[in-house]
Motif scaffolding. Structure first.
Motif, PDB file in Angstrom:
ATOM      1  N   THR A 200       0.828  -1.206   0.000  1.00 55.97           N
ATOM      2  CA  THR A 200       0.000   0.000   0.000  1.00 55.97           C
ATOM      3  C   THR A 200       0.862   1.255   0.000  1.00 55.97           C
ATOM      4  O   THR A 200       1.593   1.507   0.960  1.00 55.97           O
ATOM      5  N   THR A 210      -2.406   2.676  -6.118  1.00 54.80           N
ATOM      6  CA  THR A 210      -3.368   1.692  -5.647  1.00 54.80           C
ATOM      7  C   THR A 210      -2.686   0.580  -4.868  1.00 54.80           C
ATOM      8  O   THR A 210      -1.475   0.366  -4.971  1.00 54.80           O
ATOM      9  N   THR A 211      -3.459  -0.129  -4.066  1.00 57.65           N
ATOM     10  CA  THR A 211      -2.952  -1.252  -3.291  1.00 57.65           C
ATOM     11  C   THR A 211      -2.809  -2.495  -4.168  1.00 57.65           C
ATOM     12  O   THR A 211      -3.644  -2.752  -5.038  1.00 57.65           O
TER      13      THR A 211
END
Length: 283
Positions: A200, A210-211
């Motif tokens: 993350t 984004t993760t």
């Protein structure tokens, strides 16, 4: 249980009192020991001949104690005197009535995956002598060391360049740690028994925003580029400076955290919203 150790958070005045009460009321006597959770070296030594370690505090206490006893493969039983208590099993009310069940044996052991991080200095490769390894139950965080500056990080996953981003930092979290800093930064919550890991970014300005959810066997390298220094934080309390050109390799740890459980696994989901301070809509 033949020998029971108790590790307490000495920042909580009542924790030591409870530790002595457990030893006295349950007649553990010579088959027990009590140490501060911060005394990692002493904990590692005493755990060599211990069957169970009880922690008194919160999740932070468990993280500190686990780093000492995970190499021994000894199960933990957490008594919550903190706030969230995601990893703890018991609360103070009624603990004296409940503990004998756990000490009698027969409870299930829940095993949680961990991470292993090694730091390499500028110009060193994986064949060089690294600093570490450092083992994390929750997460490994590479973050800025100055409040006003972002850092530039090149992320490499399984040897493939994924992204170079400018951000406040980046988190690599276990499923256990997915409810912590990663979640606060917008990451997903994973089943705590999953072996997957979560990457993350922290307030990314450029590049990856984004993760990513990665498989358990993934190898992740974070290369610190640019001119800003950074810090690598292991489980939130073990911190090491990182200079531009240094890099960190994170893989799955050979150790696993082991927790003694009476509650069924769905207890995690049943209590999730309460532990996060959320309310169920329409209930």
């Amino acid at each position: 249980m033949k020998t029971v150790g108790i590790a307490y958070n000495d920042l909580i005045p009542e924790a030591l009192d409870l530790a002595h009460a457990i030893v006295g009321e349950l007649n553990l006597g010579a088959n027990s020991w009590i140490l501060r959770a911060e005394d990692a070296e002493d904990l590692y030594v005493r755990a060599a001949e211990t069957d169970l370690v009880i922690t008194i505090g919160g999740d932070g206490t468990i993280l500190r104690v686990n780093r000492a006893i995970a190499p021994r493969g000894i199960p933990l039983l957490g008594i919550n005197m903190g706030r969230l208590g995601f990893m703890t099993e018991l609360t103070v009310p009624g603990v004296m009535e409940q503990l004998p069940r756990y000490l009698a044996g027969g409870m299930r052991v829940s095993e949680h995956s961990m991470l292993m991080a090694s730091v390499y200095r500028r110009g060193e490769d994986e064949a060089s002598v690294a600093e570490g390894p450092y083992h994390a139950l929750n997460d490994v965080v590479l973050s800025r060391s100055r409040v006003s500056r972002v850092i530039t990080v090149r992320a490499v996953i399984d040897g493939a360049d994924v992204s170079t981003f400018r951000a406040d930092g980046v988190i690599l979290a276990t499923a256990t740690g997915s409810t912590g800093y990663s979640f606060a930064a917008g990451g997903p919550i994973l089943d705590p028994l999953s072996d997957d890991v979560v990457l993350t970014p922290l307030a990314s300005h450029v590049g990856l925003t984004t993760t990513l959810v990665l498989r358990p066997t993934s190898s992740v390298d974070f290369h610190l580029e640019g001119s800003q220094e950074a810090i690598i934080s292991v489980d939130g309390f073990e911190n090491h400076p990182i200079a531009p050109g240094d890099w960190v390799r994170i893989t799955r740890s050979p150790y696993r955290a082991r927790f003694l459980r009476a509650n069924e696994h769905n207890y995690f989901w049943a209590t999730l919203t309460r532990r996060l301070g959320l309310s169920l809509q329409g209930r």
